[in-house]
Design a protein around this motif. Structure first.
Motif, mmCIF file in Angstrom:
data_model
loop_
_atom_site.group_PDB
_atom_site.id
_atom_site.type_symbol
_atom_site.label_atom_id
_atom_site.label_comp_id
_atom_site.label_asym_id
_atom_site.label_seq_id
_atom_site.Cartn_x
_atom_site.Cartn_y
_atom_site.Cartn_z
ATOM 1 N N LYS A 175 -52.994 65.481 -6.350
ATOM 2 C CA LYS A 175 -51.963 65.953 -5.425
ATOM 3 C C LYS A 175 -50.954 66.824 -6.150
ATOM 4 O O LYS A 175 -51.035 67.026 -7.362
ATOM 5 C CB LYS A 175 -51.236 64.754 -4.793
ATOM 6 C CG LYS A 175 -52.112 63.817 -3.969
ATOM 7 C CD LYS A 175 -52.495 64.415 -2.632
ATOM 8 C CE LYS A 175 -53.274 63.428 -1.780
ATOM 9 N NZ LYS A 175 -53.664 64.018 -0.472
ATOM 10 N N ILE A 176 -49.981 67.304 -5.404
ATOM 11 C CA ILE A 176 -48.834 68.013 -5.960
ATOM 12 C C ILE A 176 -47.624 67.099 -5.835
ATOM 13 O O ILE A 176 -47.330 66.590 -4.753
ATOM 14 C CB ILE A 176 -48.574 69.331 -5.217
ATOM 15 C CG1 ILE A 176 -49.756 70.289 -5.398
ATOM 16 C CG2 ILE A 176 -47.296 70.005 -5.735
ATOM 17 C CD1 ILE A 176 -49.711 71.496 -4.481
ATOM 18 N N LEU A 177 -46.933 66.853 -6.938
ATOM 19 C CA LEU A 177 -45.749 66.001 -6.907
ATOM 20 C C LEU A 177 -44.605 66.773 -6.263
ATOM 21 O O LEU A 177 -44.061 67.707 -6.852
ATOM 22 C CB LEU A 177 -45.372 65.569 -8.321
ATOM 23 C CG LEU A 177 -44.140 64.669 -8.448
ATOM 24 C CD1 LEU A 177 -44.334 63.364 -7.686
ATOM 25 C CD2 LEU A 177 -43.827 64.398 -9.911
ATOM 26 N N TYR A 178 -44.245 66.385 -5.054
ATOM 27 C CA TYR A 178 -43.212 67.099 -4.311
ATOM 28 C C TYR A 178 -41.837 66.476 -4.521
ATOM 29 O O TYR A 178 -40.839 67.177 -4.688
ATOM 30 C CB TYR A 178 -43.549 67.112 -2.819
ATOM 31 C CG TYR A 178 -42.562 67.885 -1.985
ATOM 32 C CD1 TYR A 178 -42.555 69.281 -2.005
ATOM 33 C CD2 TYR A 178 -41.623 67.233 -1.191
ATOM 34 C CE1 TYR A 178 -41.640 69.997 -1.260
ATOM 35 C CE2 TYR A 178 -40.703 67.942 -0.443
ATOM 36 C CZ TYR A 178 -40.715 69.321 -0.473
ATOM 37 O OH TYR A 178 -39.796 70.034 0.268
ATOM 38 N N ARG A 179 -41.776 65.148 -4.517
ATOM 39 C CA ARG A 179 -40.487 64.471 -4.719
ATOM 40 C C ARG A 179 -40.743 63.078 -5.274
ATOM 41 O O ARG A 179 -41.671 62.391 -4.864
ATOM 42 C CB ARG A 179 -39.708 64.378 -3.414
ATOM 43 C CG ARG A 179 -38.319 63.750 -3.566
ATOM 44 C CD ARG A 179 -37.555 63.749 -2.256
ATOM 45 N NE ARG A 179 -37.142 65.104 -1.869
ATOM 46 C CZ ARG A 179 -37.639 65.777 -0.857
ATOM 47 N NH1 ARG A 179 -38.602 65.229 -0.111
ATOM 48 N NH2 ARG A 179 -37.216 66.988 -0.560
ATOM 49 N N ARG A 180 -39.894 62.652 -6.209
ATOM 50 C CA ARG A 180 -40.025 61.318 -6.795
ATOM 51 C C ARG A 180 -38.642 60.726 -7.004
ATOM 52 O O ARG A 180 -37.839 61.262 -7.764
ATOM 53 C CB ARG A 180 -40.770 61.394 -8.132
ATOM 54 C CG ARG A 180 -41.165 60.037 -8.717
ATOM 55 C CD ARG A 180 -41.798 60.249 -10.088
ATOM 56 N NE ARG A 180 -42.451 59.059 -10.585
ATOM 57 C CZ ARG A 180 -42.902 58.917 -11.818
ATOM 58 N NH1 ARG A 180 -42.782 59.930 -12.686
ATOM 59 N NH2 ARG A 180 -43.494 57.810 -12.208
ATOM 60 N N THR A 181 -38.330 59.650 -6.284
ATOM 61 C CA THR A 181 -37.048 58.970 -6.413
ATOM 62 C C THR A 181 -37.299 57.495 -6.695
ATOM 63 O O THR A 181 -38.442 57.059 -6.830
ATOM 64 C CB THR A 181 -36.214 59.119 -5.123
ATOM 65 O OG1 THR A 181 -36.844 58.367 -4.062
ATOM 66 C CG2 THR A 181 -36.107 60.572 -4.689
ATOM 67 N N GLU A 182 -36.234 56.714 -6.774
ATOM 68 C CA GLU A 182 -36.387 55.288 -7.024
ATOM 69 C C GLU A 182 -37.033 54.572 -5.846
ATOM 70 O O GLU A 182 -37.605 53.487 -6.013
ATOM 71 C CB GLU A 182 -35.027 54.652 -7.323
ATOM 72 C CG GLU A 182 -34.409 55.106 -8.636
ATOM 73 C CD GLU A 182 -33.108 54.393 -8.934
ATOM 74 O OE1 GLU A 182 -32.688 53.567 -8.104
ATOM 75 O OE2 GLU A 182 -32.521 54.653 -9.998
ATOM 76 N N LYS A 183 -36.977 55.158 -4.645
ATOM 77 C CA LYS A 183 -37.470 54.477 -3.448
ATOM 78 C C LYS A 183 -38.746 55.067 -2.873
ATOM 79 O O LYS A 183 -39.411 54.409 -2.072
ATOM 80 C CB LYS A 183 -36.376 54.478 -2.361
ATOM 81 C CG LYS A 183 -35.149 53.682 -2.737
ATOM 82 C CD LYS A 183 -34.161 53.627 -1.577
ATOM 83 C CE LYS A 183 -32.945 52.785 -1.935
ATOM 84 N NZ LYS A 183 -31.971 52.714 -0.812
ATOM 85 N N ARG A 184 -39.101 56.306 -3.265
ATOM 86 C CA ARG A 184 -40.291 56.902 -2.667
ATOM 87 C C ARG A 184 -40.887 57.971 -3.576
ATOM 88 O O ARG A 184 -40.195 58.599 -4.370
ATOM 89 C CB ARG A 184 -39.990 57.506 -1.290
ATOM 90 C CG ARG A 184 -38.931 58.570 -1.289
ATOM 91 C CD ARG A 184 -38.563 58.976 0.122
ATOM 92 N NE ARG A 184 -39.439 60.025 0.628
ATOM 93 C CZ ARG A 184 -39.509 60.371 1.912
ATOM 94 N NH1 ARG A 184 -38.819 59.717 2.816
ATOM 95 N NH2 ARG A 184 -40.287 61.346 2.301
ATOM 96 N N VAL A 185 -42.191 58.123 -3.418
ATOM 97 C CA VAL A 185 -42.926 59.175 -4.115
ATOM 98 C C VAL A 185 -43.647 59.990 -3.046
ATOM 99 O O VAL A 185 -44.450 59.440 -2.284
ATOM 100 C CB VAL A 185 -43.942 58.602 -5.118
ATOM 101 C CG1 VAL A 185 -44.728 59.736 -5.781
ATOM 102 C CG2 VAL A 185 -43.248 57.743 -6.170
ATOM 103 N N GLU A 186 -43.337 61.267 -2.966
ATOM 104 C CA GLU A 186 -43.951 62.133 -1.959
ATOM 105 C C GLU A 186 -44.935 63.066 -2.644
ATOM 106 O O GLU A 186 -44.573 63.834 -3.532
ATOM 107 C CB GLU A 186 -42.892 62.937 -1.219
ATOM 108 C CG GLU A 186 -43.448 63.773 -0.066
ATOM 109 C CD GLU A 186 -42.356 64.419 0.767
ATOM 110 O OE1 GLU A 186 -42.699 65.315 1.565
ATOM 111 O OE2 GLU A 186 -41.173 64.032 0.631
#
Length: 215
Positions: A175-186
């Protein structure tokens, strides 16, 4: 090498990643809606037209992307962005189908256990990397059946990187890592026919960056 074709392909892919047409991308950036149309890429006398640096800067600001993340989705560019050492190196090799089974990776995504093959590929100077062989057509247009990806579980991750991720259920995906935070990985799909995937961090075993792809 950055070419006329790769820069336009990068803009096209950036638009798709944000759910926009090229006209929509241009309008989002405050440009004329036709600025990125295919008809504007070649002049009437056949000369190649490049997007201006000002236009690209406005697009990157509007989409909150960097130039590297915009270009990361274009395989030929990414292959040259990490220098490969002459002579090559032997790295562990596994098929994507096998990667979903247990016993091949530790908790951090490093290869362990038996069943790994070996393949000689360019040496990227990353001693922790391994190779995964693509099976099927779900990763087109970037990766096709039989392509080999060099993956690094230790390389730092940035937005826009192409990655391989494994879920606790054993699903392995590129995949392409679009967003990564403490609560979610998109994670956004390489194949535009597949919708983005959103995970809680605890749903994923590991995420590893793709350093190189054979073509």
């Amino acid at each position: 090498m950055l070419t006329h074709r790769t820069i336009w392909e990068a803009l096209d892919t950036l638009a798709e990643r944000h759910g926009l047409s090229v006209s929509g991308l241009a309008k989002l950036a405050g440009l004329d809606a036709t600025a990125f149309n295919p008809s504007k890429r070649i002049s009437k006398d056949g000369r190649e037209r490049w997007p201006s640096t000002e236009s690209i800067a406005k697009v990157l600001e509007a989409t909150n992307e960097s130039f590297d993340s915009m270009m990361a989705s274009i395989v030929p560019y990414s292959q040259t962005s990490t220098p490969a050492r002459m002579g090559g190196a032997t790295v562990p090799l596994l098929g994507f189908a096998q990667a979903g089974s247990g016993g091949y990776f530790d908790a951090s995504g490093f290869p362990v256990g038996q069943g790994w093959d070996e393949v000689r590929l360019p040496d990227l100077g990353d001693g922790t990397s391994y190779a995964l062989e693509v099976t099927g057509e779900s990763m087109q247009p970037l990766y096709r059946d039989g392509d080999v990806l060099i993956v690094s579980p230790s390389a730092p991750l940035r937005r826009g990187d192409r990655v391989v991720a494994r879920t606790h259920d054993g699903e392995v995906m590129a995949k392409i890592l679009y967003r990564r935070t403490e609560k979610r990985v998109e994670l956004h799909s390489i194949n535009p026919d597949h919708a983005p995937r959103i995970f809680a961090p605890e749903e994923l075993d590991w995420i590893a960056r793709i350093l190189w792809a054979s073509q």
